[in-house]
Write a protein that holds these residues in place. Structure first.
Motif, PDB file in Angstrom:
ATOM      1  N   ARG A 124      -6.499  -1.198  -5.953  1.00 51.63           N
ATOM      2  CA  ARG A 124      -7.487  -0.599  -5.050  1.00 51.63           C
ATOM      3  C   ARG A 124      -6.989   0.771  -4.606  1.00 51.63           C
ATOM      4  O   ARG A 124      -5.783   0.977  -4.419  1.00 51.63           O
ATOM      5  CB  ARG A 124      -7.692  -1.477  -3.817  1.00 51.63           C
ATOM      6  CG  ARG A 124      -8.755  -0.981  -2.857  1.00 51.63           C
ATOM      7  CD  ARG A 124      -8.853  -1.838  -1.603  1.00 51.63           C
ATOM      8  NE  ARG A 124      -9.028  -3.250  -1.915  1.00 51.63           N
ATOM      9  CZ  ARG A 124      -8.089  -4.170  -1.777  1.00 51.63           C
ATOM     10  NH1 ARG A 124      -6.900  -3.834  -1.330  1.00 51.63           N
ATOM     11  NH2 ARG A 124      -8.313  -5.419  -2.083  1.00 51.63           N
ATOM     12  N   VAL A 125      -7.918   1.687  -4.455  1.00 49.99           N
ATOM     13  CA  VAL A 125      -7.630   2.990  -3.858  1.00 49.99           C
ATOM     14  C   VAL A 125      -8.393   3.064  -2.546  1.00 49.99           C
ATOM     15  O   VAL A 125      -9.597   2.796  -2.508  1.00 49.99           O
ATOM     16  CB  VAL A 125      -8.047   4.152  -4.792  1.00 49.99           C
ATOM     17  CG1 VAL A 125      -7.815   5.492  -4.097  1.00 49.99           C
ATOM     18  CG2 VAL A 125      -7.293   4.091  -6.114  1.00 49.99           C
ATOM     19  N   ARG A 126      -7.686   3.404  -1.468  1.00 50.69           N
ATOM     20  CA  ARG A 126      -8.326   3.512  -0.148  1.00 50.69           C
ATOM     21  C   ARG A 126      -8.254   4.944   0.347  1.00 50.69           C
ATOM     22  O   ARG A 126      -7.223   5.600   0.223  1.00 50.69           O
ATOM     23  CB  ARG A 126      -7.623   2.613   0.863  1.00 50.69           C
ATOM     24  CG  ARG A 126      -8.013   1.144   0.803  1.00 50.69           C
ATOM     25  CD  ARG A 126      -9.397   0.852   1.315  1.00 50.69           C
ATOM     26  NE  ARG A 126      -9.616   1.238   2.693  1.00 50.69           N
ATOM     27  CZ  ARG A 126      -9.365   0.459   3.736  1.00 50.69           C
ATOM     28  NH1 ARG A 126      -8.876  -0.752   3.566  1.00 50.69           N
ATOM     29  NH2 ARG A 126      -9.634   0.880   4.963  1.00 50.69           N
ATOM     30  N   ILE A 127      -9.341   5.400   0.915  1.00 55.93           N
ATOM     31  CA  ILE A 127      -9.385   6.682   1.606  1.00 55.93           C
ATOM     32  C   ILE A 127      -9.637   6.377   3.074  1.00 55.93           C
ATOM     33  O   ILE A 127     -10.729   5.945   3.461  1.00 55.93           O
ATOM     34  CB  ILE A 127     -10.493   7.606   1.058  1.00 55.93           C
ATOM     35  CG1 ILE A 127     -10.370   7.758  -0.466  1.00 55.93           C
ATOM     36  CG2 ILE A 127     -10.431   8.958   1.756  1.00 55.93           C
ATOM     37  CD1 ILE A 127      -9.099   8.436  -0.933  1.00 55.93           C
ATOM     38  N   TYR A 128      -8.617   6.572   3.889  1.00 58.71           N
ATOM     39  CA  TYR A 128      -8.725   6.277   5.313  1.00 58.71           C
ATOM     40  C   TYR A 128      -9.268   7.482   6.069  1.00 58.71           C
ATOM     41  O   TYR A 128      -8.952   8.631   5.754  1.00 58.71           O
ATOM     42  CB  TYR A 128      -7.355   5.912   5.885  1.00 58.71           C
ATOM     43  CG  TYR A 128      -6.826   4.591   5.405  1.00 58.71           C
ATOM     44  CD1 TYR A 128      -7.252   3.404   5.983  1.00 58.71           C
ATOM     45  CD2 TYR A 128      -5.894   4.520   4.373  1.00 58.71           C
ATOM     46  CE1 TYR A 128      -6.760   2.179   5.559  1.00 58.71           C
ATOM     47  CE2 TYR A 128      -5.395   3.303   3.930  1.00 58.71           C
ATOM     48  CZ  TYR A 128      -5.829   2.135   4.527  1.00 58.71           C
ATOM     49  OH  TYR A 128      -5.348   0.926   4.090  1.00 58.71           O
ATOM     50  N   SER A 160       1.214   5.189   0.400  1.00 56.64           N
ATOM     51  CA  SER A 160       0.546   6.354   0.972  1.00 56.64           C
ATOM     52  C   SER A 160       0.994   7.593   0.196  1.00 56.64           C
ATOM     53  O   SER A 160       2.088   8.110   0.420  1.00 56.64           O
ATOM     54  CB  SER A 160       0.912   6.500   2.451  1.00 56.64           C
ATOM     55  OG  SER A 160       0.617   5.316   3.156  1.00 56.64           O
ATOM     56  N   SER A 215      -3.220   4.948  -1.264  1.00 55.35           N
ATOM     57  CA  SER A 215      -4.134   5.459  -0.250  1.00 55.35           C
ATOM     58  C   SER A 215      -3.958   6.944   0.012  1.00 55.35           C
ATOM     59  O   SER A 215      -2.933   7.551  -0.301  1.00 55.35           O
ATOM     60  CB  SER A 215      -3.942   4.691   1.060  1.00 55.35           C
ATOM     61  OG  SER A 215      -2.730   5.070   1.680  1.00 55.35           O
ATOM     62  N   SER A 216      -5.004   7.493   0.639  1.00 59.45           N
ATOM     63  CA  SER A 216      -5.000   8.869   1.111  1.00 59.45           C
ATOM     64  C   SER A 216      -5.701   8.911   2.461  1.00 59.45           C
ATOM     65  O   SER A 216      -6.379   7.952   2.856  1.00 59.45           O
ATOM     66  CB  SER A 216      -5.717   9.787   0.112  1.00 59.45           C
ATOM     67  OG  SER A 216      -5.771  11.124   0.591  1.00 59.45           O
ATOM     68  N   GLN A 269      -2.067  -1.198  -3.658  1.00 59.47           N
ATOM     69  CA  GLN A 269      -3.061  -0.237  -3.197  1.00 59.47           C
ATOM     70  C   GLN A 269      -2.397   1.139  -3.111  1.00 59.47           C
ATOM     71  O   GLN A 269      -1.215   1.250  -2.793  1.00 59.47           O
ATOM     72  CB  GLN A 269      -3.583  -0.644  -1.819  1.00 59.47           C
ATOM     73  CG  GLN A 269      -4.504   0.369  -1.169  1.00 59.47           C
ATOM     74  CD  GLN A 269      -5.044  -0.113   0.161  1.00 59.47           C
ATOM     75  OE1 GLN A 269      -5.871  -1.011   0.221  1.00 59.47           O
ATOM     76  NE2 GLN A 269      -4.570   0.477   1.267  1.00 59.47           N
ATOM     77  N   SER A 312       0.855  -1.180   0.000  1.00 62.65           N
ATOM     78  CA  SER A 312       0.000   0.000   0.000  1.00 62.65           C
ATOM     79  C   SER A 312       0.891   1.230   0.000  1.00 62.65           C
ATOM     80  O   SER A 312       1.754   1.384   0.874  1.00 62.65           O
ATOM     81  CB  SER A 312      -0.903   0.011   1.236  1.00 62.65           C
ATOM     82  OG  SER A 312      -1.745   1.146   1.217  1.00 62.65           O
ATOM     83  N   ALA A 337     -13.290   2.631  -0.235  1.00 63.90           N
ATOM     84  CA  ALA A 337     -12.402   1.858  -1.101  1.00 63.90           C
ATOM     85  C   ALA A 337     -12.956   1.835  -2.516  1.00 63.90           C
ATOM     86  O   ALA A 337     -14.177   1.794  -2.722  1.00 63.90           O
ATOM     87  CB  ALA A 337     -12.250   0.427  -0.576  1.00 63.90           C
ATOM     88  N   ASP A 357      -1.626  10.186  -0.877  1.00 59.53           N
ATOM     89  CA  ASP A 357      -2.499  11.227  -0.320  1.00 59.53           C
ATOM     90  C   ASP A 357      -3.147  12.199  -1.293  1.00 59.53           C
ATOM     91  O   ASP A 357      -4.320  12.512  -1.167  1.00 59.53           O
ATOM     92  CB  ASP A 357      -1.753  12.042   0.740  1.00 59.53           C
ATOM     93  CG  ASP A 357      -1.314  11.183   1.905  1.00 59.53           C
ATOM     94  OD1 ASP A 357      -2.057  10.275   2.281  1.00 59.53           O
ATOM     95  OD2 ASP A 357      -0.210  11.406   2.412  1.00 59.53           O
TER      96      ASP A 357
END
Length: 306
Positions: free
Chosen positions: A187-191, A115, A163-164, A161, A113, A298, A117
């Motif tokens: 996959r793109v994840r927004i936490y 990061s 992520s942001s 992945q 993954s 996601a 952002d």
């Protein structure tokens, strides 16, 4: 209620807590910690015991950038050789040059993954100190393309992945970030931002002390081991106040079955926590009661327009 596993199903191993960046929203700012790298003999001891309890998920990162560890590729290869997997990694992507990418693929890491952002270089510069968005983005795009080429040849490559974190600074360009990276990442994840109120693991927008607290599944299935061998509760336990033990002195099994660990589980079952436990203000127990199994958003990959 969760079934207590005889042995943790997921062991997060912190290869290092050193980081090449200083991110403004990182929980590192909330804790004081001695910096160091996990020694090879300790890592091998952890893997050897874990290999007796397969299958085993093993993230090899926590409070630092694991690509700064000089033995990371050797460590991944050793764990894979013992049947550990999936082996998961998170990185800021800044050190992912071509050589590093090739070594990660060769070692057999299963999931990475990144990061990143935002796609706004000026915003990125303000929140991720000592980095360069163009370098990080180019590194990840090149790595994705290499993985795609190798996959077509039947070579096993990691799932990717990007992520942001859902913070004000990134929100304006968030949709553009999602649209861009869905062309490349699996996959793109927004936490959801956590710990911003000074409590580790707390999600300010969700935190409600009057709400009935439910047990968190992590204390029944997960363990985290810091670079020096000490054991923490989970990946939100950044300052290890309870000191559950050290795998240099005890086996993982002994610590997992210890009275201290059992007391933590009883706190979760009762919904009552002592003040010095990270679980008291953490909101990530909610993921176990969410239809999606996580908090945040996601998005899966879409075909890229060449």
């Amino acid at each position: 209620m969760f079934d207590l596993k005889d042995f943790p199903e997921r062991i997060t191993v912190e290869l290092t807590n050193r980081c090449n960046l200083e991110c403004t929203f990182c929980p590192r700012h909330l804790v004081g910690m001695k910096l160091g790298n996990m020694e090879w003999d300790l890592f091998a001891k952890i893997v050897d015991e874990a290999a007796e309890h397969l299958p085993m998920i093993m993230p090899i990162f926590f409070r630092g950038e694991s690509l700064t560890h000089p033995d990371i590729y050797k460590m991944i290869k050793y764990a894979k050789g013992k049947g550990i997997g999936p082996i998961q990694l998170a990185s800021n992507g800044f050190l992912l040059n071509e050589e590093a990418g090739d070594k990660l693929i060769e070692a057999g890491v299963d999931f990475i993954s990144f990061s990143l952002d935002t796609i706004d270089a000026e915003v990125y510069k303000k929140t991720r100190i000592h980095s360069d968005l163009n370098i990080a983005m180019n590194n990840v795009v090149a790595f994705v393309k290499k993985c795609e080429q190798l996959k077509e040849k039947g070579v096993q490559v990691p799932e990717i992945q990007v992520s942001s974190v859902d913070v004000d600074e990134y929100r304006e360009s968030q949709q553009r970030f999602i649209d861009f990276w869905r062309q490349y990442a699996d996959r793109v994840r927004i936490y959801i931002e956590h710990s911003s109120d000074g409590h580790l693991g707390s999600i300010k927008t969700l935190h409600n002390e009057s709400e009935q607290r439910r047990p968190c599944g992590k204390v029944y299935s997960d363990m985290i081991i810091y670079w020096d061998g000490t054991v923490g509760i989970c990946n939100h336990d950044w300052d290890n106040r309870l000191s559950l033990g050290n795998v240099k002195e005890h086996s993982i099994q002994e610590i997992w079955s210890s009275d201290k660990y059992m007391q933590i589980r009883k706190m979760h079952e009762a919904g009552e926590f002592v003040d010095d436990i990270v679980c008291k203000n953490c909101d990530h127990w909610r993921m176990y009661y969410s239809p999606d199994g996580f908090v945040g958003k996601a998005f899966d990959k879409i075909p890229r327009k060449e």
